[in-house]
Design a protein around this motif. Structure first.
Motif, PDB file in Angstrom:
ATOM      1  N   HIS A  13     -33.083 -24.033  18.096  1.00 22.47           N
ATOM      2  CA  HIS A  13     -34.443 -23.792  18.580  1.00 22.47           C
ATOM      3  C   HIS A  13     -34.543 -22.336  19.010  1.00 22.47           C
ATOM      4  O   HIS A  13     -33.611 -21.789  19.596  1.00 22.47           O
ATOM      5  CB  HIS A  13     -34.761 -24.666  19.801  1.00 22.47           C
ATOM      6  N   THR A  14     -35.685 -21.738  18.745  1.00 19.64           N
ATOM      7  CA  THR A  14     -35.991 -20.406  19.232  1.00 19.64           C
ATOM      8  C   THR A  14     -37.076 -20.562  20.287  1.00 19.64           C
ATOM      9  O   THR A  14     -38.111 -21.180  20.023  1.00 19.64           O
ATOM     10  CB  THR A  14     -36.488 -19.496  18.091  1.00 19.64           C
ATOM     11  N   VAL A  15     -36.812 -20.044  21.460  1.00 21.90           N
ATOM     12  CA  VAL A  15     -37.788 -20.141  22.544  1.00 21.90           C
ATOM     13  C   VAL A  15     -38.055 -18.766  23.129  1.00 21.90           C
ATOM     14  O   VAL A  15     -37.179 -17.912  23.156  1.00 21.90           O
ATOM     15  CB  VAL A  15     -37.333 -21.109  23.665  1.00 21.90           C
ATOM     16  N   GLU A  16     -39.274 -18.592  23.586  1.00 19.00           N
ATOM     17  CA  GLU A  16     -39.665 -17.367  24.262  1.00 19.00           C
ATOM     18  C   GLU A  16     -39.893 -17.721  25.722  1.00 19.00           C
ATOM     19  O   GLU A  16     -40.731 -18.578  26.038  1.00 19.00           O
ATOM     20  CB  GLU A  16     -40.950 -16.838  23.637  1.00 19.00           C
ATOM     21  N   ALA A  17     -39.115 -17.102  26.597  1.00 22.42           N
ATOM     22  CA  ALA A  17     -39.209 -17.403  28.024  1.00 22.42           C
ATOM     23  C   ALA A  17     -38.612 -16.255  28.824  1.00 22.42           C
ATOM     24  O   ALA A  17     -37.786 -15.495  28.320  1.00 22.42           O
ATOM     25  CB  ALA A  17     -38.457 -18.695  28.333  1.00 22.42           C
ATOM     26  N   SER A  18     -39.021 -16.168  30.069  1.00 22.36           N
ATOM     27  CA  SER A  18     -38.403 -15.190  30.970  1.00 22.36           C
ATOM     28  C   SER A  18     -36.929 -15.530  31.108  1.00 22.36           C
ATOM     29  O   SER A  18     -36.550 -16.703  31.107  1.00 22.36           O
ATOM     30  CB  SER A  18     -39.063 -15.232  32.345  1.00 22.36           C
ATOM     31  N   GLU A  19     -36.096 -14.513  31.253  1.00 22.41           N
ATOM     32  CA  GLU A  19     -34.647 -14.739  31.300  1.00 22.41           C
ATOM     33  C   GLU A  19     -34.208 -15.623  32.455  1.00 22.41           C
ATOM     34  O   GLU A  19     -33.193 -16.310  32.366  1.00 22.41           O
ATOM     35  CB  GLU A  19     -33.892 -13.418  31.329  1.00 22.41           C
ATOM     36  N   ASP A  20     -34.978 -15.653  33.533  1.00 26.42           N
ATOM     37  CA  ASP A  20     -34.600 -16.463  34.686  1.00 26.42           C
ATOM     38  C   ASP A  20     -35.251 -17.853  34.703  1.00 26.42           C
ATOM     39  O   ASP A  20     -35.078 -18.609  35.662  1.00 26.42           O
ATOM     40  CB  ASP A  20     -34.894 -15.726  35.986  1.00 26.42           C
ATOM     41  N   THR A  21     -35.964 -18.203  33.653  1.00 31.30           N
ATOM     42  CA  THR A  21     -36.558 -19.539  33.581  1.00 31.30           C
ATOM     43  C   THR A  21     -35.439 -20.569  33.526  1.00 31.30           C
ATOM     44  O   THR A  21     -34.541 -20.462  32.684  1.00 31.30           O
ATOM     45  CB  THR A  21     -37.448 -19.683  32.325  1.00 31.30           C
ATOM     46  N   PRO A  22     -35.461 -21.555  34.402  1.00 31.57           N
ATOM     47  CA  PRO A  22     -34.418 -22.579  34.356  1.00 31.57           C
ATOM     48  C   PRO A  22     -34.437 -23.351  33.030  1.00 31.57           C
ATOM     49  O   PRO A  22     -35.510 -23.641  32.480  1.00 31.57           O
ATOM     50  CB  PRO A  22     -34.773 -23.505  35.521  1.00 31.57           C
ATOM     51  N   LEU A  23     -33.260 -23.654  32.544  1.00 32.99           N
ATOM     52  CA  LEU A  23     -33.129 -24.420  31.308  1.00 32.99           C
ATOM     53  C   LEU A  23     -33.959 -25.703  31.369  1.00 32.99           C
ATOM     54  O   LEU A  23     -34.558 -26.100  30.367  1.00 32.99           O
ATOM     55  CB  LEU A  23     -31.648 -24.748  31.057  1.00 32.99           C
ATOM     56  N   LEU A  24     -34.008 -26.342  32.520  1.00 31.71           N
ATOM     57  CA  LEU A  24     -34.801 -27.564  32.681  1.00 31.71           C
ATOM     58  C   LEU A  24     -36.220 -27.387  32.166  1.00 31.71           C
ATOM     59  O   LEU A  24     -36.738 -28.217  31.411  1.00 31.71           O
ATOM     60  CB  LEU A  24     -34.832 -27.976  34.157  1.00 31.71           C
ATOM     61  N   TRP A  25     -36.861 -26.295  32.567  1.00 34.25           N
ATOM     62  CA  TRP A  25     -38.262 -26.095  32.191  1.00 34.25           C
ATOM     63  C   TRP A  25     -38.407 -25.696  30.738  1.00 34.25           C
ATOM     64  O   TRP A  25     -39.434 -26.008  30.110  1.00 34.25           O
ATOM     65  CB  TRP A  25     -38.926 -25.108  33.141  1.00 34.25           C
ATOM     66  N   VAL A  26     -37.411 -25.046  30.183  1.00 34.70           N
ATOM     67  CA  VAL A  26     -37.443 -24.747  28.748  1.00 34.70           C
ATOM     68  C   VAL A  26     -37.343 -26.057  27.967  1.00 34.70           C
ATOM     69  O   VAL A  26     -38.103 -26.290  27.020  1.00 34.70           O
ATOM     70  CB  VAL A  26     -36.322 -23.763  28.358  1.00 34.70           C
ATOM     71  N   LEU A  27     -36.422 -26.927  28.378  1.00 36.98           N
ATOM     72  CA  LEU A  27     -36.281 -28.220  27.695  1.00 36.98           C
ATOM     73  C   LEU A  27     -37.576 -29.021  27.775  1.00 36.98           C
ATOM     74  O   LEU A  27     -38.063 -29.551  26.775  1.00 36.98           O
ATOM     75  CB  LEU A  27     -35.136 -29.025  28.312  1.00 36.98           C
ATOM     76  N   ARG A  28     -38.130 -29.124  28.958  1.00 35.91           N
ATOM     77  CA  ARG A  28     -39.315 -29.969  29.175  1.00 35.91           C
ATOM     78  C   ARG A  28     -40.599 -29.332  28.618  1.00 35.91           C
ATOM     79  O   ARG A  28     -41.345 -29.987  27.897  1.00 35.91           O
ATOM     80  CB  ARG A  28     -39.486 -30.272  30.662  1.00 35.91           C
ATOM     81  N   ASP A  29     -40.844 -28.074  28.951  1.00 40.20           N
ATOM     82  CA  ASP A  29     -42.136 -27.457  28.639  1.00 40.20           C
ATOM     83  C   ASP A  29     -42.194 -26.798  27.269  1.00 40.20           C
ATOM     84  O   ASP A  29     -43.255 -26.771  26.652  1.00 40.20           O
ATOM     85  CB  ASP A  29     -42.509 -26.422  29.709  1.00 40.20           C
ATOM     86  N   HIS A  30     -41.080 -26.254  26.809  1.00 43.75           N
ATOM     87  CA  HIS A  30     -41.082 -25.574  25.509  1.00 43.75           C
ATOM     88  C   HIS A  30     -40.649 -26.500  24.376  1.00 43.75           C
ATOM     89  O   HIS A  30     -41.154 -26.383  23.265  1.00 43.75           O
ATOM     90  CB  HIS A  30     -40.160 -24.344  25.537  1.00 43.75           C
ATOM     91  N   LEU A  31     -39.691 -27.379  24.642  1.00 43.11           N
ATOM     92  CA  LEU A  31     -39.139 -28.229  23.578  1.00 43.11           C
ATOM     93  C   LEU A  31     -39.586 -29.685  23.688  1.00 43.11           C
ATOM     94  O   LEU A  31     -39.192 -30.509  22.861  1.00 43.11           O
ATOM     95  CB  LEU A  31     -37.605 -28.138  23.600  1.00 43.11           C
ATOM     96  N   ASN A  32     -40.366 -30.006  24.688  1.00 46.89           N
ATOM     97  CA  ASN A  32     -40.905 -31.355  24.906  1.00 46.89           C
ATOM     98  C   ASN A  32     -39.818 -32.424  24.993  1.00 46.89           C
ATOM     99  O   ASN A  32     -39.996 -33.550  24.531  1.00 46.89           O
ATOM    100  CB  ASN A  32     -41.941 -31.716  23.831  1.00 46.89           C
ATOM    101  N   MET A  33     -38.694 -32.076  25.574  1.00 45.58           N
ATOM    102  CA  MET A  33     -37.612 -33.030  25.826  1.00 45.58           C
ATOM    103  C   MET A  33     -37.706 -33.418  27.297  1.00 45.58           C
ATOM    104  O   MET A  33     -37.103 -32.792  28.165  1.00 45.58           O
ATOM    105  CB  MET A  33     -36.261 -32.410  25.477  1.00 45.58           C
TER     106      MET A  33
END
Length: 153
Positions: A13-33
């Motif tokens: 997966h390629t995601v665009e996020a601030s470097e300090d964004t917690p992985l939790l929020w990338v999983l939930r908000d960007h990848l819908n997991m």
């Protein structure tokens, strides 16, 4: 905003996020997991536990920049059909009450059993310590970890 390459549940997966964004929020908000839950935000409850390189890791405190390039497994990736021995044991023992903490509990248990497939009761207690269950299903959780260990033997 920086772009990160993440390997989650075996898929790139390629995601665009601030470097300090917690992985939790990338999983939930960007990848819908959304199986990985937010509990406390300070890595104390275990609801957000995922595997990073096979280790149980609290995703609420791991910046996405630190997770880039690593193998990440969420509850959705433990097994597609619920056939993982830990998932089977959870059903067999009827562990969940409200269910909120269960993904984190199962991810902690599965990482632990991968490293210690024949644990003692004390080792199970030590491994699961720190994963909070608001419903206090701790006895069933410990029993299910033991049942899962037997299934994995």
């Amino acid at each position: 905003m920086p772009t990160y390459q993440l390997t989650v549940n075996g898929k790139e997966h390629t995601v665009e996020a601030s470097e300090d964004t917690p992985l939790l929020w990338v999983l939930r908000d960007h990848l819908n997991m959304v199986g990985t839950k937010f509990g406390c935000g300070i890595a104390q409850c275990g609801a957000c536990t995922v595997h990073v390189e096979g280790n149980a890791t609290r995703s609420c405190s791991l910046p996405v920049a630190s997770a880039a390039g690593m193998s990440i497994t969420t509850i959705e990736g433990l097994s597609e059909d619920g056939s993982h021995p830990v998932q089977q044991a959870w059903k067999e023992v009827d562990v969940p009450q409200c269910g909120y903490c269960q993904a984190g509990q199962m991810m902690t248990a599965s990482a632990f059993l991968a490293k210690n497939p024949s644990p003692t009761e004390e080792e199970i207690s030590d491994a699961m310590n720190g994963n909070i269950c608001r419903c206090s299903a701790y006895n069933r959780i410990k029993k299910a970890v033991g049942v899962a260990a037997e299934k994995m033997a």
